[in-house]
Design an enzyme around this catalytic site. Structure first.
Site, PDB file in Angstrom:
ATOM      1  N   GLN A 102      40.809  46.718  21.488  1.00 11.66           N
ATOM      2  CA  GLN A 102      40.312  45.583  21.302  1.00 11.66           C
ATOM      3  C   GLN A 102      38.706  45.414  21.261  1.00 11.66           C
ATOM      4  O   GLN A 102      38.188  44.328  21.241  1.00 11.66           O
ATOM      5  CB  GLN A 102      41.005  44.473  22.212  1.00 11.66           C
ATOM      6  CG  GLN A 102      42.555  44.447  22.310  1.00 11.66           C
ATOM      7  CD  GLN A 102      43.196  43.711  23.543  1.00 11.66           C
ATOM      8  OE1 GLN A 102      43.311  42.580  23.692  1.00 11.66           O
ATOM      9  NE2 GLN A 102      43.413  44.681  24.302  1.00 11.66           N
ATOM     10  N   HIS A 120      39.882  44.101  16.868  1.00 15.16           N
ATOM     11  CA  HIS A 120      39.101  43.031  16.725  1.00 15.16           C
ATOM     12  C   HIS A 120      37.722  43.503  16.246  1.00 15.16           C
ATOM     13  O   HIS A 120      36.512  42.472  16.471  1.00 15.16           O
ATOM     14  CB  HIS A 120      38.774  42.764  18.311  1.00 15.16           C
ATOM     15  CG  HIS A 120      39.938  41.986  18.783  1.00 15.16           C
ATOM     16  ND1 HIS A 120      40.204  41.659  20.157  1.00 15.16           N
ATOM     17  CD2 HIS A 120      41.213  41.645  18.547  1.00 15.16           C
ATOM     18  CE1 HIS A 120      41.361  41.055  20.464  1.00 15.16           C
ATOM     19  NE2 HIS A 120      42.141  41.232  19.356  1.00 15.16           N
TER      20      HIS A 120
HETATM   21  P1  OAD Z   1      39.709  40.732  29.491  1.00  9.26           P
HETATM   22  O1  OAD Z   1      38.541  40.039  30.024  1.00  9.26           O
HETATM   23  O2  OAD Z   1      40.813  39.366  29.129  1.00  9.26           O
HETATM   24  O3  OAD Z   1      40.576  41.469  30.620  1.00  9.26           O
HETATM   25  C1  OAD Z   1      39.915  42.437  31.167  1.00  9.26           C
HETATM   26  C2  OAD Z   1      40.898  43.192  32.132  1.00  9.26           C
HETATM   27  O4  OAD Z   1      40.196  44.277  32.742  1.00  9.26           O
HETATM   28  C3  OAD Z   1      41.398  42.609  33.126  1.00  9.26           C
HETATM   29  O5  OAD Z   1      42.756  42.446  33.447  1.00  9.26           O
HETATM   30  C4  OAD Z   1      40.718  43.047  34.469  1.00  9.26           C
HETATM   31  O6  OAD Z   1      41.653  43.124  35.503  1.00  9.26           O
HETATM   32  C5  OAD Z   1      40.527  44.549  33.989  1.00  9.26           C
HETATM   33  N1  OAD Z   1      39.542  45.372  34.567  1.00  9.26           N
HETATM   34  C6  OAD Z   1      38.620  44.838  35.186  1.00  9.26           C
HETATM   35  N2  OAD Z   1      37.539  45.933  35.536  1.00  9.26           N
HETATM   36  C7  OAD Z   1      38.600  47.156  35.090  1.00  9.26           C
HETATM   37  C8  OAD Z   1      38.392  48.535  35.339  1.00  9.26           C
HETATM   38  N3  OAD Z   1      37.228  48.973  36.066  1.00  9.26           N
HETATM   39  N4  OAD Z   1      38.981  49.355  35.086  1.00  9.26           N
HETATM   40  C9  OAD Z   1      40.324  48.808  34.136  1.00  9.26           C
HETATM   41  N5  OAD Z   1      40.518  47.500  34.308  1.00  9.26           N
HETATM   42  C10 OAD Z   1      39.580  46.598  34.674  1.00  9.26           C
HETATM   43  O7  OAD Z   1      39.601  41.490  28.305  1.00  9.26           O
HETATM   44  P2  OAD Z   1      40.621  42.024  27.190  1.00  9.26           P
HETATM   45  O8  OAD Z   1      42.116  41.895  27.455  1.00  9.26           O
HETATM   46  O9  OAD Z   1      40.129  43.074  26.461  1.00  9.26           O
HETATM   47  O10 OAD Z   1      38.751  38.950  21.704  1.00  9.26           O
HETATM   48  O11 OAD Z   1      40.292  40.729  26.147  1.00  9.26           O
HETATM   49  C11 OAD Z   1      40.834  40.476  24.898  1.00  9.26           C
HETATM   50  C12 OAD Z   1      40.225  39.837  24.140  1.00  9.26           C
HETATM   51  O12 OAD Z   1      39.785  38.409  24.554  1.00  9.26           O
HETATM   52  C13 OAD Z   1      38.926  40.490  23.654  1.00  9.26           C
HETATM   53  O13 OAD Z   1      39.155  41.458  22.513  1.00  9.26           O
HETATM   54  C14 OAD Z   1      38.261  39.352  23.122  1.00  9.26           C
HETATM   55  C15 OAD Z   1      38.560  38.242  24.173  1.00  9.26           C
HETATM   56  O14 OAD Z   1      38.615  36.978  23.858  1.00  9.26           O
HETATM   57  C16 OAD Z   1      38.019  38.348  20.768  1.00  9.26           C
HETATM   58  O15 OAD Z   1      36.705  38.196  21.092  1.00  9.26           O
HETATM   59  C17 OAD Z   1      38.682  38.057  19.751  1.00  9.26           C
END
Ligand code: OAD
Length: 250
Positions: A102, A120
């Site tokens: 994503q 995305h």
């Molecule tokens: P999020 O910011 O929603 O989630 C990030 C995740 O990474 C969380 O569950 C954290 O717990 C986890 N995390 C933090 N540090 C970490 C580490 N060192 N190793 C592994 N995991 C860790 O990001 P996404 O799920 O990518 O879309 O968000 C999805 C979409 O929402 C994005 O692509 C973007 C956003 O709005 C658009 O812009 C369309």
């Protein structure tokens, strides 16, 4: 933890098709902020309705363009971390492997992954905001836009140029989503790394994989809605967990 890593490695060892889904968490150890971290996440500081929707861009194209220029600069200076490198190494094994992300940065590619599907879009590209030559009308910019000047104009129709990323309310690229879906229903192991599982349709892929018999391995320091269906949870940063997983395979 070592037992869980070994159990995950055993599933990967016996898999015949592996899909990895990544989100912003995989780039966090490269210094790129996630979206939903309560204190440091981008959506804690900025309003997604203003910065990540077509309506926000129409209302204030300069603000949105400059924000993406900053994100481009940030991802350009960031370097891949051991989690990105471990995923690239998993692709180089013999088992068919696809990485669906994503993320709009190019850190997976810079770590050596070659089979990467960007659900995305990517920060690297631009499009005509009106897609005047058909969807998508990609625009190659030959001059680096001056910082702070706002978006350039489409050379075909004069509309604003926008980053080639998916905004809220927009459909995902058909080919990317179709490929991700086919792999989700056909894989026998799915790694779900660094995503909060809050944004559909990407967040539905693990459920499709699970329903079709795949083992779900989640790597995330925090639990998410995907944790409920995960067979194995490696609760830690991906920059540590993925290299350990790789080592357990060797
Ligand atoms: P999020 O910011 O929603 O989630 C990030 C995740 O990474 C969380 O569950 C954290 O717990 C986890 N995390 C933090 N540090 C970490 C580490 N060192 N190793 C592994 N995991 C860790 O990001 P996404 O799920 O990518 O879309 O968000 C999805 C979409 O929402 C994005 O692509 C973007 C956003 O709005 C658009 O812009 C369309």
């Amino acid at each position: 933890m070592q037992n869980l890593i070994q159990a995950a490695a055993d599933h990967i060892q016996s898999a015949s098709r592996i899909l990895a889904l990544t989100g912003a968490g995989v780039s966090k150890e490269s210094g790129v902020p996630t979206f939903r971290d309560v204190l440091e996440g981008m959506w804690a500081e900025y309003d997604p309705a203003e910065l990540a929707t077509p309506e926000g861009f129409r209302a204030n194209p300069g603000l949105v363009w400059n924000w993406y220029q900053q994100r481009r600069a940030m991802s350009h200076t960031a370097a891949p971390n051991p989690g990105h490198y471990a995923l690239a190494a998993l692709e180089r094994r013999e088992t068919p492997f696809l990485l669906v992300t994503q993320n709009v940065d190019d850190l997976h590619e810079r770590a050596g992954s070659t089979e990467v599907v960007h659900l995305h879009g990517t920060l690297a590209g631009n499009r005509c905001f009106d897609d005047c030559q058909g969807h998508p009308t990609r625009i190659r910019l030959f001059d680096t836009p001056e910082p702070g000047n706002g978006p350039p104009h489409c050379p075909h129709c004069g509309a604003w140029v926008r980053p080639d990323v998916v905004w809220f309310g927009e459909a995902l690229p058909d080919d990317a989503m179709a490929e991700a879906y086919v792999w989700a229903v056909q894989c026998d192991v799915m790694l779900v790394v660094g995503t909060s599982g809050m944004v559909v349709p990407a967040a539905l892929l693990p459920g499709h994989a699970k329903a079709n018999g795949a083992t779900i391995i989640e790597i995330n320091p925090d639990s998410t809605p995907i944790s409920d269906i995960a067979d194995i949870r490696l609760a830690g940063p991906s920059g540590e967990m993925l290299p350990m997983l790789l080592e357990a395979l060797q």
